[in-house]
Design a protein around this motif. Structure first.
Motif, short mmCIF file in Angstrom:
data_model
loop_
_atom_site.label_atom_id
_atom_site.label_comp_id
_atom_site.label_asym_id
_atom_site.label_seq_id
_atom_site.Cartn_x
_atom_site.Cartn_y
_atom_site.Cartn_z
N THR A 1 0.83 -1.19 0.00
CA THR A 1 0.00 0.00 0.00
C THR A 1 0.86 1.24 0.00
O THR A 1 1.73 1.40 0.86
CB THR A 1 -0.90 0.02 1.25
OG1 THR A 1 -1.68 -1.17 1.25
CG2 THR A 1 -1.81 1.23 1.23
N LEU B 1 -8.02 -0.45 2.53
CA LEU B 1 -9.28 -0.96 2.01
C LEU B 1 -9.62 -2.30 2.64
O LEU B 1 -8.74 -3.05 3.08
CB LEU B 1 -9.18 -1.09 0.49
CG LEU B 1 -8.96 0.24 -0.23
CD1 LEU B 1 -8.59 0.00 -1.68
CD2 LEU B 1 -10.18 1.11 -0.13
N GLU C 1 -11.11 -8.98 0.82
CA GLU C 1 -12.13 -9.68 0.03
C GLU C 1 -13.11 -10.37 0.98
O GLU C 1 -12.73 -11.01 1.95
CB GLU C 1 -11.46 -10.73 -0.86
CG GLU C 1 -12.41 -11.52 -1.74
CD GLU C 1 -12.76 -10.77 -3.01
OE1 GLU C 1 -13.83 -11.06 -3.58
OE2 GLU C 1 -11.99 -9.89 -3.44
N TYR D 1 -17.43 -7.28 -0.21
CA TYR D 1 -16.39 -6.47 -0.85
C TYR D 1 -15.69 -7.32 -1.92
O TYR D 1 -15.09 -8.35 -1.61
CB TYR D 1 -15.38 -5.99 0.18
CG TYR D 1 -14.45 -4.92 -0.35
CD1 TYR D 1 -14.83 -3.58 -0.33
CD2 TYR D 1 -13.21 -5.25 -0.87
CE1 TYR D 1 -13.98 -2.59 -0.81
CE2 TYR D 1 -12.36 -4.27 -1.35
CZ TYR D 1 -12.75 -2.94 -1.32
OH TYR D 1 -11.91 -1.98 -1.81
N ARG E 1 -12.76 -7.46 -4.48
CA ARG E 1 -11.49 -6.80 -4.73
C ARG E 1 -11.25 -6.54 -6.21
O ARG E 1 -10.57 -5.56 -6.59
CB ARG E 1 -10.35 -7.64 -4.18
CG ARG E 1 -9.21 -6.80 -3.68
CD ARG E 1 -8.50 -7.50 -2.56
NE ARG E 1 -7.57 -6.65 -1.87
CZ ARG E 1 -7.90 -5.65 -1.05
NH1 ARG E 1 -9.15 -5.34 -0.89
NH2 ARG E 1 -6.98 -4.97 -0.42
N GLU F 1 -12.49 -3.14 -7.11
CA GLU F 1 -11.56 -2.12 -6.61
C GLU F 1 -10.38 -1.95 -7.56
O GLU F 1 -9.99 -0.84 -7.92
CB GLU F 1 -11.07 -2.53 -5.23
CG GLU F 1 -9.91 -1.69 -4.70
CD GLU F 1 -9.00 -2.49 -3.79
OE1 GLU F 1 -7.79 -2.28 -3.86
OE2 GLU F 1 -9.52 -3.32 -3.00
N ARG F 2 -9.81 -3.08 -8.01
CA ARG F 2 -8.63 -3.02 -8.87
C ARG F 2 -8.97 -2.46 -10.24
O ARG F 2 -8.18 -1.71 -10.83
CB ARG F 2 -8.02 -4.41 -8.99
CG ARG F 2 -7.45 -4.93 -7.68
CD ARG F 2 -7.15 -6.40 -7.74
NE ARG F 2 -6.53 -6.86 -6.50
CZ ARG F 2 -6.39 -8.14 -6.17
NH1 ARG F 2 -6.83 -9.09 -6.99
NH2 ARG F 2 -5.81 -8.47 -5.04
N ALA G 1 -9.27 1.23 -9.89
CA ALA G 1 -7.94 1.80 -9.67
C ALA G 1 -7.19 1.94 -10.99
O ALA G 1 -6.50 2.95 -11.22
CB ALA G 1 -7.15 0.92 -8.70
#
Length: 269
Positions: A7, A14, A17, A21, A23, A26-27, A30
């Motif tokens: 990070t 964050l 998983e 949520y 992941r 999220e990726r 991003a």
């Protein structure tokens, strides 16, 4: 964390998983944000670094985004495609006041001959939802989606001032106040007083705290229930007008525009 780089300092921690949520989403976001950084095209390695992912994960994610037509490959480089614009427009189109606000701010800008803007609050920043310059008094890089520290500009002062008290206090406690210009307020107690005054008088005036050449006056936009959901501002050249003169010349028209936007959004909802 499997598939991700360490990070970066200052990044959000964050959730892991779980059933609540995913992941991969999220990726994916991003990477979309990474590809949106200047200069607008990036190698796999650059995109991976900006998104905080390792190369293998970034490669799979980029391949998926290419298949979904959110980005395209051009030799070694990846760039966003127009379809990615729809992600931001989905937010704007969901704002009940946005469509009418464009016309209302255009009318205001044309009437007074000064730059006008509309913004919403996102954590510690304002995000422009509209910006209509009358002259080049602000950076040409500022437009829809641009962010500025909320406490440094009139739009942000209005939005922060109308937060629930505990949320406003939390913001003040967690926001580092650094001097950007000689006029920047860097004392938390003084900024707290400014926010209370802004809430009491119904408008914010900020002069030269982010840019020494710019001042602005802003008022809130409220929803049907009276909650503040956005703010609009008139931006001026610092030194050409005082707060008293700006209030006398622009405040009533600015407040009328805010009320018109509210009334129109309520009638069409």
């Amino acid at each position: 964390m499997r598939g991700a780089c360490p990070t970066p300092q200052g990044a959000l921690k964050l959730p892991k998983e779980s059933d609540g949520y995913v992941r991969a989403i999220e990726r994916g976001f991003a990477l979309i944000e990474a590809l949106g950084r200047s200069p607008g095209r990036h190698t796999l390695s650059e995109a991976a670094v900006h998104a905080g992912l390792n190369r293998a994960t970034a490669r799979r994610m980029l391949a998926t985004l290419v298949t979904l037509k959110y980005c395209e490959a051009d030799g070694r480089y990846f760039r966003l495609r127009p379809r990615a614009l729809g992600l931001g427009l989905s937010y704007l189109n969901a704002l009940p006041f946005w469509g009418y606000a464009q016309r209302a701010l255009e009318d205001l800008r044309n009437d007074i001959g000064e730059s006008c803007a509309l913004a919403v609050l996102d954590e510690t920043d304002i995000v422009y939802a509209l910006r209509l310059p009358a002259r080049r008094i602000l950076s040409a890089n500022l437009g829809i989606g641009s962010r500025l520290p909320a406490h440094l500009v009139s739009l942000g002062r209005v939005l922060l001032a109308n937060l629930p008290p505990e949320q406003r206090d939390r913001h003040l406690a967690n926001t580092p106040l650094r001097s950007v210009t000689p006029r920047t307020i860097i004392d938390t107690d003084r900024l707290a007083r400014e926010l209370r005054l802004t809430q009491e008088r119904g408008y914010a005036w900020v002069d030269g705290e982010l840019d020494p050449a710019i001042c602005g006056i802003a008022v809130p936009i409220r929803d049907q229930g009276g909650s503040v959901v956005a703010a609009i501002s008139i931006n001026l050249i610092s030194g050409t007008v005082s707060e008293v003169a700006a209030k006398k010349r622009y405040l009533v028209r600015l407040q009328k525009t805010a009320q018109d936007i509210r009334t129109q959004s309520v009638s069409t909802s």
